[in-house]
Motif scaffolding. Structure first.
Motif, mmCIF file in Angstrom:
data_model
loop_
_atom_site.group_PDB
_atom_site.id
_atom_site.type_symbol
_atom_site.label_atom_id
_atom_site.label_comp_id
_atom_site.label_asym_id
_atom_site.label_seq_id
_atom_site.Cartn_x
_atom_site.Cartn_y
_atom_site.Cartn_z
ATOM 1 N N GLY A 74 0.807 -1.220 0.000
ATOM 2 C CA GLY A 74 0.000 0.000 0.000
ATOM 3 C C GLY A 74 0.835 1.262 0.000
ATOM 4 O O GLY A 74 2.048 1.222 -0.203
ATOM 5 N N PRO A 75 0.162 2.418 0.238
ATOM 6 C CA PRO A 75 0.862 3.699 0.166
ATOM 7 C C PRO A 75 1.766 3.972 1.382
ATOM 8 O O PRO A 75 1.776 3.198 2.347
ATOM 9 N N ALA A 76 2.476 5.089 1.312
ATOM 10 C CA ALA A 76 3.489 5.432 2.330
ATOM 11 C C ALA A 76 2.895 5.584 3.725
ATOM 12 O O ALA A 76 1.771 6.060 3.886
ATOM 13 N N ARG A 77 3.711 5.194 4.715
ATOM 14 C CA ARG A 77 3.306 5.323 6.123
ATOM 15 C C ARG A 77 4.064 6.442 6.833
ATOM 16 O O ARG A 77 3.638 6.928 7.865
ATOM 17 N N VAL A 78 5.210 6.820 6.262
ATOM 18 C CA VAL A 78 5.995 7.925 6.828
ATOM 19 C C VAL A 78 6.216 8.953 5.724
ATOM 20 O O VAL A 78 6.660 8.611 4.627
ATOM 21 N N LEU A 79 5.886 10.212 6.022
ATOM 22 C CA LEU A 79 6.085 11.294 5.056
ATOM 23 C C LEU A 79 7.065 12.310 5.637
ATOM 24 O O LEU A 79 6.849 12.831 6.743
ATOM 25 N N VAL A 80 8.147 12.562 4.903
ATOM 26 C CA VAL A 80 9.133 13.575 5.313
ATOM 27 C C VAL A 80 9.023 14.731 4.330
ATOM 28 O O VAL A 80 9.155 14.542 3.120
ATOM 29 N N LEU A 81 8.778 15.943 4.854
ATOM 30 C CA LEU A 81 8.723 17.134 4.004
ATOM 31 C C LEU A 81 10.019 17.926 4.142
ATOM 32 O O LEU A 81 10.472 18.166 5.264
ATOM 33 N N THR A 82 10.594 18.339 3.017
ATOM 34 C CA THR A 82 11.812 19.159 3.047
ATOM 35 C C THR A 82 11.595 20.364 2.128
ATOM 36 O O THR A 82 10.817 20.279 1.180
#
Length: 412
Positions: A74-82
């Motif tokens: 499935g889709p991402a579980r952790v999102l990092v924004l930079t």
């Protein structure tokens, strides 16, 4: 005090990757952030570049994904924004290094990449996605990216995202990821816009961490300064240091105009350099950084705005051609050298008007910054001494003296 990574209760596969990367003990921010994040706390951290902040949020995220494995693709579980594409790629590269003994998938979503390439990524299972806010929002609006599975939202260089005008988009993304369990926010400083520019409900009862580079980490940096009589003298000192002492240097300047002037002077002296400055086209910026990174040139000129968030390996010297506007910016600058356990040098070229700033830095860091001289290039002027005046006391001293003189005149 945590002395090694084994004390952080990380999986053996992560410890092996850490060992292979050559890290022996956690930095201050890693020792403070990792246990709190693994305890389920939101994190609000001040961590300048050079303090090991990327591993401080990537390691607990990787541990979380292994402690609670996914049941189905499935889709991402952790999102990092930079804030920038360049930083997104650096973070993803480091995450892949740390995750190399796991089966976790790490992807980037940034500008400058063909739509089809992202479509292929989004059709596969992702565990961690590192993204820039604008591009990610495009995919959310077109219903190509699903935020409902996000369990951890991580904001890296949050203050810079605000400076670049991403505040409203980040707030929207926070709302899209409203089912998340944890939020980790990292900023170079917690003062001013560093946090207040985002909505109050971004973090819930966060652990507040403040990690200036520790004394032990800074001890690997030898700091000194040279006094310069004028700009000509200063330029000659710089050329001498670049050609005879330094291997790979970042030279800091306060404005783009000053950078342009210095670039011309170094070209005249046949000293090859690359440069980065604010409001520079992304492709030219990337080109300058890759030329410095691969060793095509060994001198990089930079303004403070442009240098935020760049992690460059093997910098032997940081040179303050212009002194920074504050002591904490000085610390951010010198943190570019002595990375990953290596030693480095920080050299400041100081004109008479810069002397108070050097004194301020010494007081702020509680460390000695000695004056050094280069033979045949010693300054001709004496070192200026700036005394602090207490105006009220000065005024009260002057007043009686004047009145005494006046009364003496009257008597005559």
């Amino acid at each position: 005090m945590i002395k090694n990574f084994a004390e952080l209760e990380l999986d053996p596969n992560l410890l092996l990757a850490i060992e292979e990367m050559g890290y022996d003990r956690p930095t201050q921010i890693q020792a403070e952030a990792i246990p709190q994040a693994l305890d389920g706390r939101d994190i609000l951290a001040s961590a300048p570049t050079g303090t090991g902040k990327t591993a401080a949020f990537i390691l607990p995220a990787l541990q979380f994904l292994q402690d609670f494995p996914r049941r189905k693709p499935g889709p991402a579980r952790v999102l990092v924004l930079t804030p920038t594409r360049e930083l997104a790629m650096q973070v993803a590269d480091q995450a892949r290094e740390l995750a190399k003994h796991t089966t976790l998938n790490i992807f980037t979503i940034t500008g400058g990449v063909q739509y089809q390439e992202h479509a292929n990524i989004l059709a596969t299972t992702q565990d961690i996605v590192v993204a820039t806010p604008g591009r990610l929002m495009e995919y959310i609006n077109s219903e190509r990216f699903d935020c409902r599975a996000i369990e951890w939202l991580i904001l890296d260089e949050a203050d810079r995202m605000l400076d670049m005008g991403f505040g409203p988009i980040v707030d929207k993304l926070s709302h899209e990821c409203r089912w998340r369990k944890q939020t980790l926010l990292f900023s170079a400083t917690l003062e001013g816009k560093g946090v207040e520019g985002f909505t109050a409900d971004l973090l819930k009862n966060p652990a507040e961490l403040d990690a200036e580079p520790s004394r032990r980490e800074r001890k690997k940096i030898a700091q000194w300064y040279h006094r310069a009589d004028d700009m000509t003298h200063k330029l000659e000192l710089l050329k001498k240091i670049l050609t005879e002492q330094a291997e790979r240097s970042i030279v800091f300047l306060k404005t783009r105009e000053r950078l342009a002037e210095l670039r011309i002077e170094l070209e005249k002296a046949n000293i090859a350099c690359a440069w980065i400055q604010g409001e520079m086209p992304q492709d030219r910026r990337n080109n300058a950084i890759s030329r410095f990174r691969d060793g095509s040139v060994n001198v990089l000129l930079a303004t403070d705005v442009a240098a935020r968030g760049i992690d460059l390996p093997d910098v032997s010297h940081v040179i303050n051609y212009d002194m920074p506007r504050s002591a904490d910016v000085y610390l951010h600058r010198i943190g570019r050298t002595a990375r990953a356990g290596k030693k480095g040098c920080a050299v400041s070229l100081v004109e008479a008007h810069d002397q108070p700033m050097i004194d301020r830095v010494i007081r702020y860091t509680k460390e000695e910054i000695k004056e050094r001289f280069i033979k045949e290039m010693r300054p001709k002027h004496k070192k200026p001494v700036f005394k602090k005046k207490n105006k009220k006391k000065e005024d009260s001293k002057k007043t009686p003296a004047k009145s005494k003189k006046k009364s003496a005149k009257k008597k005559k």
